[in-house]
Design a protein around this motif. Structure first.
Motif, PDB file in Angstrom:
ATOM      1  N   ASP A  91       0.833  -1.213   0.000  1.00 39.95           N
ATOM      2  CA  ASP A  91       0.000   0.000   0.000  1.00 39.95           C
ATOM      3  C   ASP A  91       0.862   1.255   0.000  1.00 39.95           C
ATOM      4  OD1 ASP A  91      -2.308  -1.530   0.022  1.00 39.95           O
ATOM      5  OD2 ASP A  91      -2.599  -1.357   2.190  1.00 39.95           O
ATOM      6  N   GLN A  92       1.946   1.230   0.763  1.00 40.18           N
ATOM      7  CA  GLN A  92       2.856   2.373   0.824  1.00 40.18           C
ATOM      8  C   GLN A  92       3.344   2.755  -0.580  1.00 40.18           C
ATOM      9  OE1 GLN A  92       6.440   2.793   3.754  1.00 40.18           O
ATOM     10  NE2 GLN A  92       7.114   1.474   2.073  1.00 40.18           N
ATOM     11  N   TRP A  93       3.794   1.757  -1.345  1.00 41.59           N
ATOM     12  CA  TRP A  93       4.278   2.038  -2.698  1.00 41.59           C
ATOM     13  C   TRP A  93       3.138   2.448  -3.631  1.00 41.59           C
ATOM     14  CZ3 TRP A  93       8.908   3.327  -3.893  1.00 41.59           C
ATOM     15  CH2 TRP A  93       9.992   2.850  -3.154  1.00 41.59           C
ATOM     16  N   TRP A  96       2.181   6.035  -2.847  1.00 38.85           N
ATOM     17  CA  TRP A  96       3.235   6.927  -3.355  1.00 38.85           C
ATOM     18  C   TRP A  96       3.115   7.061  -4.868  1.00 38.85           C
ATOM     19  CZ3 TRP A  96       7.390   5.915  -6.683  1.00 38.85           C
ATOM     20  CH2 TRP A  96       8.308   6.958  -6.811  1.00 38.85           C
ATOM     21  N   GLU A  97       2.848   5.935  -5.533  1.00 39.75           N
ATOM     22  CA  GLU A  97       2.722   5.972  -6.995  1.00 39.75           C
ATOM     23  C   GLU A  97       1.624   6.932  -7.412  1.00 39.75           C
ATOM     24  OE1 GLU A  97       1.113   4.982 -10.934  1.00 39.75           O
ATOM     25  OE2 GLU A  97       0.089   4.588  -9.045  1.00 39.75           O
ATOM     26  N   GLN A  98       0.480   6.876  -6.771  1.00 42.53           N
ATOM     27  CA  GLN A  98      -0.645   7.730  -7.163  1.00 42.53           C
ATOM     28  C   GLN A  98      -0.457   9.184  -6.748  1.00 42.53           C
ATOM     29  OE1 GLN A  98      -4.036   6.994  -8.892  1.00 42.53           O
ATOM     30  NE2 GLN A  98      -2.224   5.995  -9.737  1.00 42.53           N
ATOM     31  N   ASN A  99       0.305   9.425  -5.697  1.00 41.41           N
ATOM     32  CA  ASN A  99       0.459  10.793  -5.201  1.00 41.41           C
ATOM     33  C   ASN A  99       1.691  11.519  -5.718  1.00 41.41           C
ATOM     34  OD1 ASN A  99      -1.751  11.428  -3.202  1.00 41.41           O
ATOM     35  ND2 ASN A  99      -1.104   9.419  -2.500  1.00 41.41           N
ATOM     36  N   PHE A 146      12.450  -6.706  -6.479  1.00 38.96           N
ATOM     37  CA  PHE A 146      11.072  -6.227  -6.556  1.00 38.96           C
ATOM     38  C   PHE A 146      10.852  -5.271  -5.389  1.00 38.96           C
ATOM     39  CE2 PHE A 146      11.055 -10.379  -8.659  1.00 38.96           C
ATOM     40  CZ  PHE A 146      10.453 -10.052  -9.871  1.00 38.96           C
ATOM     41  N   PHE A 147       9.761  -4.528  -5.426  1.00 43.09           N
ATOM     42  CA  PHE A 147       9.578  -3.499  -4.402  1.00 43.09           C
ATOM     43  C   PHE A 147       9.209  -4.042  -3.029  1.00 43.09           C
ATOM     44  CE2 PHE A 147       9.804  -0.742  -8.009  1.00 43.09           C
ATOM     45  CZ  PHE A 147      10.479   0.353  -7.490  1.00 43.09           C
ATOM     46  N   VAL A 148       8.496  -5.162  -2.983  1.00 43.80           N
ATOM     47  CA  VAL A 148       8.123  -5.754  -1.698  1.00 43.80           C
ATOM     48  C   VAL A 148       8.376  -7.256  -1.765  1.00 43.80           C
ATOM     49  CG1 VAL A 148       6.254  -6.164  -0.045  1.00 43.80           C
ATOM     50  CG2 VAL A 148       6.346  -3.991  -1.297  1.00 43.80           C
ATOM     51  N   GLY A 149       9.209  -7.745  -0.864  1.00 39.82           N
ATOM     52  CA  GLY A 149       9.476  -9.180  -0.826  1.00 39.82           C
ATOM     53  C   GLY A 149      10.347  -9.642  -1.979  1.00 39.82           C
ATOM     54  N   ASP A 150      10.281 -10.948  -2.237  1.00 41.36           N
ATOM     55  CA  ASP A 150      11.167 -11.571  -3.212  1.00 41.36           C
ATOM     56  C   ASP A 150      10.527 -11.822  -4.573  1.00 41.36           C
ATOM     57  OD1 ASP A 150      13.225 -11.694  -1.320  1.00 41.36           O
ATOM     58  OD2 ASP A 150      12.449 -13.587  -0.521  1.00 41.36           O
TER      59      ASP A 150
END
Length: 196
Positions: A91-93, A96-99, A146-150
């Protein structure tokens, strides 16, 4: 389900990438945004926002906003891990992407791609902020695949939509090696042809 969108919109591509990757069947309805097809009474009855994408499910319910749609479609899959903190990072990413990313990268692209304005006419503030967003992504990806996890998640899909299309808005990606490797990695996982 029915998906209403524009094949050239990064926000709409996010929904296509997610549905295709998960093997979800859908009917695509192409709208001409520049002709005002997202402003008709029929469309606004489905989505008062007047934006694409919009999904109409077989039970008649509708859902708008690309992030909400892909989050809903991805539930129960590896694209949205069950771990609560991993979901918060996703959700954080996506927020950020939308804002920060989308208003600037996609905003500059809109001028060049849709309005056919010269690259030199782009809003300088959008260009500055768009370059900063791409730089942040490149820096982040120097230490992860990747941005979150593997593995690929909807955070990657959300960021991929307009990042892949950034050159159409006059942004150079070639000097951002971690970012271009990530794009290629996402294209491979999603089975997308390289754009260049």
């Amino acid at each position: 389900m029915d998906v209403f969108g524009d094949r050239n919109s990064g926000n709409c591509l996010k929904v296509r990438y997610t549905a295709d990757h998960l093997g979800l069947p859908y009917r695509w309805h192409e709208l001409d945004l520049m002709a005002g097809e997202s402003r008709t009474d029929a469309f606004l009855a489905m989505s008062p926002f007047g934006q694409v994408p919009v999904v109409r499910f077989d039970d008649g319910r509708t859902l708008a906003q690309s992030g909400a749609i892909i989050r809903y479609l991805a539930r129960g899959s590896a694209l949205l891990p069950e771990d609560a903190f991993a979901q918060a990072e996703i959700d954080q990413w996506m927020f950020w992407e939308q804002n920060f990313h989308e208003p600037n990268v996609a905003g500059a692209r809109f001028q060049v791609f849709y309005r056919k304005e010269p690259v030199e006419a782009r809003d300088p503030l959008k260009v500055e902020r768009g370059e900063a967003a791409l730089d942040l992504m490149d820096e982040t990806l120097k230490t992860r695949d990747f941005f979150v996890g593997d593995g690929l998640t909807i955070a990657d899909i959300a960021l991929l939509g307009y990042t892949r299309l950034a050159p159409q808005g006059g942004f150079e990606l070639d000097g951002r090696r971690a970012l271009t490797r990530w794009i290629a990695r996402c294209e491979d996982v999603l089975g997308l042809p390289a754009l260049h």
